[in-house]
Design an enzyme around this catalytic site. Sequence first.
Site, PDB file in Angstrom:
ATOM      1  N   GLU A  85       0.815  -1.218   0.000  1.00  0.00           N
ATOM      2  CA  GLU A  85       0.000   0.000   0.000  1.00  0.00           C
ATOM      3  C   GLU A  85       0.852   1.274   0.000  1.00  0.00           C
ATOM      4  O   GLU A  85       0.334   2.370  -0.251  1.00  0.00           O
ATOM      5  CB  GLU A  85      -0.925   0.019   1.216  1.00  0.00           C
ATOM      6  CG  GLU A  85      -2.004  -1.047   1.210  1.00  0.00           C
ATOM      7  CD  GLU A  85      -3.091  -0.796   0.177  1.00  0.00           C
ATOM      8  OE1 GLU A  85      -3.085   0.287  -0.446  1.00  0.00           O
ATOM      9  OE2 GLU A  85      -3.928  -1.680  -0.027  1.00  0.00           O
ATOM     10  N   GLU A 116       7.245 -21.855   7.156  1.00  0.00           N
ATOM     11  CA  GLU A 116       7.553 -21.024   8.318  1.00  0.00           C
ATOM     12  C   GLU A 116       8.537 -21.693   9.275  1.00  0.00           C
ATOM     13  O   GLU A 116       9.091 -21.046  10.153  1.00  0.00           O
ATOM     14  CB  GLU A 116       6.281 -20.624   9.059  1.00  0.00           C
ATOM     15  CG  GLU A 116       5.641 -21.700   9.899  1.00  0.00           C
ATOM     16  CD  GLU A 116       4.512 -21.120  10.752  1.00  0.00           C
ATOM     17  OE1 GLU A 116       4.604 -21.250  11.982  1.00  0.00           O
ATOM     18  OE2 GLU A 116       3.560 -20.566  10.188  1.00  0.00           O
TER      19      GLU A 116
END
Length: 300
Positions: A85, A116
Amino acid sequence: MTHSLAALATEQSDPRYSGIDTLPTEEIARLMNAADAAVPAAVGRAIPAISAAVDAIAARMAGGGRLLYVGAGTSGRLAVLDASECPPTFGTDPDLVQGIIAGGEAALVRSVEGAEDDAGAGAAVIGDKGAGPLDSVVGVSASGRAPYVVGAVEEARRRGALTVGLACNTGTPLALAAERAIEVVVGPEVVTGSTRLKAGTAQKLVLNMISTITMIRSGRTYGNFMVDVVASNSKLVDRAARIVSDITGAEVPDAREVLERAGRDVKTAVVMIERGVGAGDARALLAAHGDRLGPALRGA
């Protein structure tokens, strides 16, 4: 130090929600809403740590450094979202704020099993990014123990980068690995262990603060206006014209006309109106003041 997953606050089961599968939909929604209402207070308690981290990040960015977020699962998706963004909102180069997720782009839309757990891969991605002393690396993990994130932060710190660990538990491996820890403890989730809920909301709020305040400190706003907004579609052109109008007092149609002559650059348009100069002179004036609108207007 908390190593056991079962001992983490985010993994506990809250008896208040043990019968939610038998409740009416509206009652479940009210329970979730009440649980979410506690998140801002938890973030509020971490504001001193958040503020200190932001000041340190902004200082390194002023010297030419980047901000790299690293996360896994939900935390990684939120990190990528916040980073993505920044270019349209603040006109940044896509390389300035980057989001890195364990498992790569495929993990944005589906779980990548085992990604992960790979601390080595986390360290390797920091090496691939060439992180160094001017950069800031923010590890994001609700549990605070995702090996990929911890490995990335450890490697970043070894390379001299500023390191920040954002977790929703205390005393975690991530907090110990990072130079600065941000611990936002939101407690058990409505659905046990589903950290996309309160923990995810808390992380999004903190990431909002980190990126937004860093951009404010970098001169990418004027007052509360996002003067570096990229006017790339009709909605954003309209918003940009209204920003120019609000700052200068010009009528919106006049502001839009100047905005077009300024190449849809809000700051250039504002300087053109406020100083009565052409686009070229306005750009030169901004360049002479580090592309910051306030100093350019005051120092003209």
